[in-house]
Every structure is written in structure tokens, then in C-alpha cells.
Design a protein around this motif. Structure first.
Motif, PDB file in Angstrom:
ATOM      1  N   THR A 129      -8.017  11.606   6.910  1.00  0.00           N
ATOM      2  CA  THR A 129      -7.522  12.982   7.474  1.00  0.00           C
ATOM      3  C   THR A 129      -6.413  12.363   8.220  1.00  0.00           C
ATOM      4  N   LYS A 130      -5.339  12.791   8.137  1.00  0.00           N
ATOM      5  CA  LYS A 130      -4.052  12.635   8.957  1.00  0.00           C
ATOM      6  C   LYS A 130      -4.383  12.948  10.549  1.00  0.00           C
ATOM      7  N   GLY A 131      -3.904  11.869  11.444  1.00  0.00           N
ATOM      8  CA  GLY A 131      -4.201  12.354  12.685  1.00  0.00           C
ATOM      9  C   GLY A 131      -5.324  11.491  13.530  1.00  0.00           C
ATOM     10  N   LEU A 132      -5.633  11.916  14.580  1.00  0.00           N
ATOM     11  CA  LEU A 132      -6.520  11.011  15.349  1.00  0.00           C
ATOM     12  C   LEU A 132      -7.889  11.914  14.882  1.00  0.00           C
ATOM     13  N   SER A 133      -8.416  11.608  14.188  1.00  0.00           N
ATOM     14  CA  SER A 133      -9.866  12.199  13.570  1.00  0.00           C
ATOM     15  C   SER A 133     -11.082  11.281  13.870  1.00  0.00           C
ATOM     16  N   VAL A 134     -11.969  12.096  13.841  1.00  0.00           N
ATOM     17  CA  VAL A 134     -13.481  11.140  13.896  1.00  0.00           C
ATOM     18  C   VAL A 134     -14.132  11.222  12.768  1.00  0.00           C
ATOM     19  N   GLY A 135     -13.412  11.783  11.575  1.00  0.00           N
ATOM     20  CA  GLY A 135     -14.225  11.911  10.287  1.00  0.00           C
ATOM     21  C   GLY A 135     -14.439  10.443   9.381  1.00  0.00           C
ATOM     22  N   SER A 136     -15.401  10.539   8.708  1.00  0.00           N
ATOM     23  CA  SER A 136     -15.966   9.159   8.119  1.00  0.00           C
ATOM     24  C   SER A 136     -16.329   9.526   6.571  1.00  0.00           C
ATOM     25  N   ASP A 137     -16.110  10.824   6.339  1.00  0.00           N
ATOM     26  CA  ASP A 137     -16.580  11.079   4.923  1.00  0.00           C
ATOM     27  C   ASP A 137     -15.398  10.680   3.754  1.00  0.00           C
ATOM     28  N   LEU A 138     -16.033  10.349   2.584  1.00  0.00           N
ATOM     29  CA  LEU A 138     -15.057  10.068   1.498  1.00  0.00           C
ATOM     30  C   LEU A 138     -15.333  10.865   0.303  1.00  0.00           C
ATOM     31  N   THR A 139     -14.670  11.274  -0.383  1.00  0.00           N
ATOM     32  CA  THR A 139     -14.738  12.249  -1.559  1.00  0.00           C
ATOM     33  C   THR A 139     -14.967  11.202  -2.767  1.00  0.00           C
ATOM     34  N   GLY A 140     -15.571  11.692  -4.023  1.00  0.00           N
ATOM     35  CA  GLY A 140     -15.781  10.854  -4.970  1.00  0.00           C
ATOM     36  C   GLY A 140     -14.632  10.293  -5.535  1.00  0.00           C
ATOM     37  N   GLN A 141     -13.592  11.118  -5.506  1.00  0.00           N
ATOM     38  CA  GLN A 141     -12.123  10.654  -6.198  1.00  0.00           C
ATOM     39  C   GLN A 141     -11.713   9.401  -5.290  1.00  0.00           C
ATOM     40  N   GLN A 142     -11.688   9.591  -3.844  1.00  0.00           N
ATOM     41  CA  GLN A 142     -11.319   8.559  -3.015  1.00  0.00           C
ATOM     42  C   GLN A 142     -12.312   7.170  -3.173  1.00  0.00           C
ATOM     43  N   ILE A 143     -13.658   7.432  -3.530  1.00  0.00           N
ATOM     44  CA  ILE A 143     -14.188   6.051  -3.641  1.00  0.00           C
ATOM     45  C   ILE A 143     -13.694   5.514  -5.153  1.00  0.00           C
ATOM     46  N   SER A 144     -13.393   6.429  -6.091  1.00  0.00           N
ATOM     47  CA  SER A 144     -13.103   5.874  -7.385  1.00  0.00           C
ATOM     48  C   SER A 144     -11.626   5.061  -7.248  1.00  0.00           C
ATOM     49  N   THR A 145     -10.729   5.752  -6.603  1.00  0.00           N
ATOM     50  CA  THR A 145      -9.569   5.185  -6.187  1.00  0.00           C
ATOM     51  C   THR A 145      -9.583   3.983  -5.483  1.00  0.00           C
ATOM     52  N   ALA A 146     -10.421   3.856  -4.496  1.00  0.00           N
ATOM     53  CA  ALA A 146     -10.559   2.560  -3.738  1.00  0.00           C
ATOM     54  C   ALA A 146     -11.309   1.566  -4.696  1.00  0.00           C
ATOM     55  N   LYS A 147     -12.453   1.731  -5.517  1.00  0.00           N
ATOM     56  CA  LYS A 147     -12.971   0.815  -6.302  1.00  0.00           C
ATOM     57  C   LYS A 147     -12.010   0.361  -7.463  1.00  0.00           C
ATOM     58  N   GLY A 148     -10.851   1.252  -7.714  1.00  0.00           N
ATOM     59  CA  GLY A 148      -9.818   0.774  -8.951  1.00  0.00           C
ATOM     60  C   GLY A 148      -8.698   0.068  -8.308  1.00  0.00           C
ATOM     61  N   SER A 149      -8.471   0.021  -6.922  1.00  0.00           N
ATOM     62  CA  SER A 149      -7.419  -0.302  -6.228  1.00  0.00           C
ATOM     63  C   SER A 149      -7.093  -2.078  -6.686  1.00  0.00           C
ATOM     64  N   LYS A 150      -5.892  -2.270  -6.410  1.00  0.00           N
ATOM     65  CA  LYS A 150      -5.375  -3.873  -6.556  1.00  0.00           C
ATOM     66  C   LYS A 150      -6.405  -4.506  -5.895  1.00  0.00           C
ATOM     67  N   LEU A 151      -6.413  -4.149  -4.379  1.00  0.00           N
ATOM     68  CA  LEU A 151      -7.341  -4.914  -3.426  1.00  0.00           C
ATOM     69  C   LEU A 151      -8.525  -5.093  -4.025  1.00  0.00           C
ATOM     70  N   VAL A 152      -9.333  -4.133  -4.475  1.00  0.00           N
ATOM     71  CA  VAL A 152     -10.652  -4.511  -4.793  1.00  0.00           C
ATOM     72  C   VAL A 152     -10.950  -5.328  -5.927  1.00  0.00           C
ATOM     73  N   LYS A 153     -10.080  -5.006  -7.037  1.00  0.00           N
ATOM     74  CA  LYS A 153      -9.906  -5.906  -8.116  1.00  0.00           C
ATOM     75  C   LYS A 153      -9.682  -7.286  -7.923  1.00  0.00           C
ATOM     76  N   ARG A 154      -8.833  -7.551  -6.883  1.00  0.00           N
ATOM     77  CA  ARG A 154      -8.564  -8.728  -6.524  1.00  0.00           C
ATOM     78  C   ARG A 154      -9.710  -9.803  -6.084  1.00  0.00           C
ATOM     79  N   PHE A 155     -10.590  -9.040  -5.599  1.00  0.00           N
ATOM     80  CA  PHE A 155     -11.818  -9.595  -5.101  1.00  0.00           C
ATOM     81  C   PHE A 155     -13.140  -9.441  -5.816  1.00  0.00           C
ATOM     82  N   GLY A 156     -12.607  -9.204  -7.411  1.00  0.00           N
ATOM     83  CA  GLY A 156     -13.855  -9.062  -8.185  1.00  0.00           C
ATOM     84  C   GLY A 156     -14.636  -7.736  -8.437  1.00  0.00           C
ATOM     85  N   GLY A 157     -13.896  -6.545  -7.816  1.00  0.00           N
ATOM     86  CA  GLY A 157     -14.433  -5.298  -8.173  1.00  0.00           C
ATOM     87  C   GLY A 157     -13.853  -4.706  -9.389  1.00  0.00           C
TER      88      GLY A 157
END
Length: 185
Positions: A157-185
């Protein structure tokens, strides 16, 4: 899977006068525990491979109000290598962001995170910046829309938030990211 981090504790200075340093190795470890708790839902972990007490960054307070400029100056101080560079800095007055990151880890995986004074806030801001490195963008919430209002507890969430939830789509995007793939994900 673990992603290696190179931590730079980087105090600011102005006209050669160093400001008191807020971050320590201990506070970095406590904040990283929060980071790893948040990203555990995606089965992504981060580990400190190297820790550097960096020389103060001499930058006028009036020049610190642009997160992109601060990140560029910090990242140009060190050559890219096979780790994610995280710069832990003192609070920055008049900066509305909690830090800054290169979206999609481009041109390199680097972020800065400013000090918030407690482990959860420090770790949550750090986890948010790592989200950007893993190709996640901000979530804009329309608080008038009941369905969207639930997103106010989202990590991205944009701005100074205290949230820490992730959606399924966000998890999928993160796992498929260039960064995660670079380190074996």
C-alpha cells in the motif's frame, strides 16, 4: 530459498559533520526478522551475507527529499556484486517514502530504508522495499470502495502504512521476479 543481502549502515553527514547513527547490526537483525516473517508466506527468505559500517554520506538535508536521488547516490558508492545491497539510513525529514528501490531490481538490486525507531516499522518498510525489487508496485487504495478498503493492510500500500499482507498475485509475481530467479527461485 535464501537471497543474500549486503547491508550498509550508512549515516548521513552535512558539511563534514556526521549525524548520530540510528541503525546498528543488532537493529538490522531484528528488522530482518520482521522482513522474513512477512515474506515467509511466499517461501522467500533473506540472509545477511555481509555487513558494512559505511562512511557517512555527506549530503545536505535539503537534497535528501528525493528518494531516487538518495538511492542513486548511495548505490553509486559501491560496485554491484552478487548480493542485494541494502542501505540502512537515518530518518529523512520531508521524505514521504519509507525508502527507495530500483523496481524490478533494474539496474541493480539495491534499496535504502530509513529508520523508524522500532523493529516492526523498520522491518515492514524494508519488506516493502524488497517487494519493489521483486517487481511489485504500489497498491493504491480507494477507501470509499468497500472491497478495496481491505487492501489498506497490504504490504505494498502506497504511503506510510503498517500493512504486511500479501495477495496471491503478489506472491506469484515476487516468486517469478528477476531477483528471485537470479538466486535460484
Amino acid at each position: 530459498m535464501s537471497i543474500p543481502l549486503k547491508i550498509y549502515i550508512t549515516p548521513f553527514a552535512e558539511k563534514g559533520v556526521a549525524e548520530p547513527q540510528k541503525w546498528t547490526g543488532e537493529t538490522a537483525k531484528k528488522a530482518l526478522d520482521v522482513v522474513n516473517k512477512i515474506w515467509a508466506r511466499a517461501k522467500i527468505a533473506f540472509v545477511i551475507n555481509d555487513y558494512v559500517e559505511d562512511k557517512p554520506l555527506d549530503m545536505a538535508k535539503s537534497a535528501r527529499n528525493n528518494d531516487q536521488r538518495v538511492l542513486d547516490v548511495l548505490s553509486f558508492r559501491h560496485a554491484p556484486d552478487n548480493a542485494v545491497h541494502i542501505y540502512l539510513v537515518n530518518p529523512i525529514v520531508n521524505l514521504s517514502a519509507g525508502g527507495g528501490s530500483y523496481l524490478h531490481s533494474d539496474p541493480e538490486p539495491a534499496s535504502f530504508v530509513q529508520w523508524y525507531g522500532n523493529d516492526f516499522a523498520n522491518g515492514r518498510a524494508w519488506a516493502h522495499e524488497l517487494g519493489h525489487l521483486m517487481s511489485l508496485d504500489h497498491v493504491d487504495v480507494d477507501y470509499a470502495d468497500e472491497k478495496q478498503a481491505a487492501l489498506r493492510s497490504n504490504l505494498m500500500t502506497k504511503g506510510l502504512s503498517v500493512g504486511s499482507d500479501l495477495t496471491g498475485q503478489q506472491i506469484s509475481t515476487a516468486k517469478g521476479s528477476k531477483l528471485v530467479k537470479r538466486f535460484g527461485g
